[in-house]
Design a protein around this motif. Structure first.
Motif, PDB file in Angstrom:
ATOM      1  N   SER A 161      45.711   0.602  40.630  1.00 32.64           N
ATOM      2  CA  SER A 161      46.247  -0.755  40.862  1.00 32.64           C
ATOM      3  C   SER A 161      47.705  -0.717  41.300  1.00 32.64           C
ATOM      4  N   VAL A 162      48.041   0.227  42.142  1.00 34.21           N
ATOM      5  CA  VAL A 162      49.417   0.381  42.636  1.00 34.21           C
ATOM      6  C   VAL A 162      49.701  -0.666  43.698  1.00 34.21           C
ATOM      7  N   ASN A 163      50.869  -1.294  43.584  1.00 36.15           N
ATOM      8  CA  ASN A 163      51.323  -2.211  44.618  1.00 36.15           C
ATOM      9  C   ASN A 163      52.713  -1.837  45.156  1.00 36.15           C
ATOM     10  N   HIS A 164      53.323  -0.803  44.546  1.00 39.34           N
ATOM     11  CA  HIS A 164      54.668  -0.363  44.953  1.00 39.34           C
ATOM     12  C   HIS A 164      54.698   1.160  44.942  1.00 39.34           C
ATOM     13  N   VAL A 165      54.981   1.753  46.098  1.00 39.48           N
ATOM     14  CA  VAL A 165      55.088   3.208  46.169  1.00 39.48           C
ATOM     15  C   VAL A 165      56.539   3.615  46.389  1.00 39.48           C
ATOM     16  N   TYR A 166      56.936   4.634  45.651  1.00 41.03           N
ATOM     17  CA  TYR A 166      58.217   5.292  45.847  1.00 41.03           C
ATOM     18  C   TYR A 166      57.921   6.598  46.562  1.00 41.03           C
ATOM     19  N   ILE A 167      58.697   6.895  47.582  1.00 44.29           N
ATOM     20  CA  ILE A 167      58.417   8.062  48.411  1.00 44.29           C
ATOM     21  C   ILE A 167      59.607   9.004  48.387  1.00 44.29           C
ATOM     22  N   THR A 168      59.313  10.276  48.087  1.00 45.37           N
ATOM     23  CA  THR A 168      60.319  11.321  48.097  1.00 45.37           C
ATOM     24  C   THR A 168      59.689  12.577  48.680  1.00 45.37           C
ATOM     25  N   GLY A 169      60.515  13.540  49.028  1.00 43.96           N
ATOM     26  CA  GLY A 169      59.984  14.792  49.544  1.00 43.96           C
ATOM     27  C   GLY A 169      60.783  15.310  50.718  1.00 43.96           C
ATOM     28  N   PHE A 170      60.094  16.100  51.523  1.00 47.84           N
ATOM     29  CA  PHE A 170      60.763  16.767  52.636  1.00 47.84           C
ATOM     30  C   PHE A 170      60.347  16.183  53.976  1.00 47.84           C
ATOM     31  N   ASN A 171      61.221  16.432  54.931  1.00 45.92           N
ATOM     32  CA  ASN A 171      61.098  15.887  56.281  1.00 45.92           C
ATOM     33  C   ASN A 171      61.102  14.361  56.246  1.00 45.92           C
ATOM     34  N   THR A 172      62.167  13.835  55.653  1.00 53.71           N
ATOM     35  CA  THR A 172      62.304  12.380  55.505  1.00 53.71           C
ATOM     36  C   THR A 172      62.108  11.666  56.829  1.00 53.71           C
ATOM     37  N   GLU A 173      62.669  12.218  57.892  1.00 53.76           N
ATOM     38  CA  GLU A 173      62.625  11.554  59.194  1.00 53.76           C
ATOM     39  C   GLU A 173      61.256  11.669  59.857  1.00 53.76           C
ATOM     40  N   PHE A 174      60.346  12.380  59.238  1.00 56.40           N
ATOM     41  CA  PHE A 174      59.034  12.591  59.848  1.00 56.40           C
ATOM     42  C   PHE A 174      57.922  12.143  58.889  1.00 56.40           C
ATOM     43  N   CYS A 175      57.461  12.995  58.020  1.00 62.11           N
ATOM     44  CA  CYS A 175      56.305  12.669  57.162  1.00 62.11           C
ATOM     45  C   CYS A 175      56.610  11.564  56.155  1.00 62.11           C
ATOM     46  N   CYS A 176      57.782  11.600  55.542  1.00 64.61           N
ATOM     47  CA  CYS A 176      58.128  10.542  54.578  1.00 64.61           C
ATOM     48  C   CYS A 176      58.213   9.192  55.281  1.00 64.61           C
ATOM     49  N   GLN A 177      58.844   9.172  56.448  1.00 67.16           N
ATOM     50  CA  GLN A 177      58.986   7.923  57.189  1.00 67.16           C
ATOM     51  C   GLN A 177      57.635   7.397  57.681  1.00 67.16           C
ATOM     52  N   PHE A 178      56.792   8.259  58.227  1.00 62.08           N
ATOM     53  CA  PHE A 178      55.482   7.822  58.703  1.00 62.08           C
ATOM     54  C   PHE A 178      54.638   7.286  57.551  1.00 62.08           C
ATOM     55  N   THR A 179      54.708   7.939  56.398  1.00 62.54           N
ATOM     56  CA  THR A 179      53.959   7.486  55.230  1.00 62.54           C
ATOM     57  C   THR A 179      54.506   6.151  54.727  1.00 62.54           C
ATOM     58  N   ALA A 180      55.813   5.990  54.743  1.00 66.38           N
ATOM     59  CA  ALA A 180      56.418   4.723  54.315  1.00 66.38           C
ATOM     60  C   ALA A 180      55.984   3.570  55.216  1.00 66.38           C
ATOM     61  N   ILE A 181      55.976   3.802  56.500  1.00 63.52           N
ATOM     62  CA  ILE A 181      55.547   2.761  57.445  1.00 63.52           C
ATOM     63  C   ILE A 181      54.078   2.418  57.214  1.00 63.52           C
ATOM     64  N   ALA A 182      53.242   3.447  57.042  1.00 63.85           N
ATOM     65  CA  ALA A 182      51.810   3.211  56.803  1.00 63.85           C
ATOM     66  C   ALA A 182      51.591   2.464  55.486  1.00 63.85           C
ATOM     67  N   ALA A 183      52.371   2.797  54.469  1.00 64.00           N
ATOM     68  CA  ALA A 183      52.252   2.099  53.178  1.00 64.00           C
ATOM     69  C   ALA A 183      52.613   0.623  53.342  1.00 64.00           C
ATOM     70  N   TYR A 184      53.720   0.366  54.010  1.00 63.45           N
ATOM     71  CA  TYR A 184      54.154  -1.008  54.243  1.00 63.45           C
ATOM     72  C   TYR A 184      53.093  -1.792  55.029  1.00 63.45           C
ATOM     73  N   ASP A 185      52.548  -1.155  56.077  1.00 61.68           N
ATOM     74  CA  ASP A 185      51.520  -1.803  56.900  1.00 61.68           C
ATOM     75  C   ASP A 185      50.267  -2.141  56.099  1.00 61.68           C
ATOM     76  N   ARG A 186      50.045  -1.405  55.008  1.00 62.85           N
ATOM     77  CA  ARG A 186      48.873  -1.637  54.169  1.00 62.85           C
ATOM     78  C   ARG A 186      49.174  -2.588  53.007  1.00 62.85           C
ATOM     79  N   GLY A 187      50.383  -3.159  53.009  1.00 63.31           N
ATOM     80  CA  GLY A 187      50.714  -4.173  52.019  1.00 63.31           C
ATOM     81  C   GLY A 187      51.400  -3.668  50.761  1.00 63.31           C
ATOM     82  N   PHE A 188      51.767  -2.407  50.722  1.00 65.98           N
ATOM     83  CA  PHE A 188      52.469  -1.874  49.560  1.00 65.98           C
ATOM     84  C   PHE A 188      53.962  -2.176  49.661  1.00 65.98           C
ATOM     85  N   ARG A 189      54.561  -2.543  48.562  1.00 67.96           N
ATOM     86  CA  ARG A 189      56.015  -2.565  48.486  1.00 67.96           C
ATOM     87  C   ARG A 189      56.425  -1.095  48.562  1.00 67.96           C
ATOM     88  N   THR A 190      57.414  -0.780  49.365  1.00 67.86           N
ATOM     89  CA  THR A 190      57.721   0.612  49.674  1.00 67.86           C
ATOM     90  C   THR A 190      59.198   0.896  49.501  1.00 67.86           C
TER      91      THR A 190
END
Length: 134
Positions: free
Chosen positions: A96-125
């Motif tokens: 029942s997650v509605n808010h994801v926190y994202i950390t890790g490596f390649n912030t400008e690549f994988c973290c950013q793409f995942t953040a955008i996808a999370a936001y597009d799916r309605g998650f607070r990011t």
């Protein structure tokens, strides 16, 4: 419910740079989520190209030893987005997650793409520097 996504903290990327402070900050964040009994999901990038530092059949693709004891949930991916052709969205829904926190490596690549996808799916990011999250 909040969840932490720990993206691409793998030998092949960590070995490329001096990142002890970054790893220490990520570990503090993991411990904070763990203490609050919030889901922590590790994301592991697996490349099919033998030349890649994250080649799926190499030690480079492994999550670093330091973080392996924290792994309860693991999602593997082959693209920059942790949502594309994975079960991440279903796993988050099961908690029942509605808010994801994202950390890790390649912030400008994988973290950013995942953040955008999370936001597009309605998650607070939340994708930011460790000091802002802690």
């Amino acid at each position: 419910m909040e969840a932490l996504l720990v993206i691409d903290v793998q030998n092949g990327l960590v070995d490329l740079t001096q990142c002890d402070d970054t790893l220490a900050n990520i570990e503090l964040l993991i411990e904070k989520f763990q203490a609050q009994q919030k889901p922590i999901i590790f994301i592991q990038h697996m490349d099919d190209e033998k030349e890649s530092v994250l080649y799926h059949a190499s030690k480079g693709a492994d999550i670093i030893t330091r973080f392996q004891p924290y792994i309860k949930h693991l999602v593997t991916k082959k693209t920059p987005s942790a949502f594309y052709q994975t079960d991440l969205q279903e796993l988050l829904a099961s908690f029942s997650v509605n808010h994801v926190y994202i950390t890790g490596f390649n912030t400008e690549f994988c973290c950013q793409f995942t953040a955008i996808a999370a936001y597009d799916r309605g998650f607070r990011t939340t994708l930011s520097r460790m000091q802002q999250i802690l």
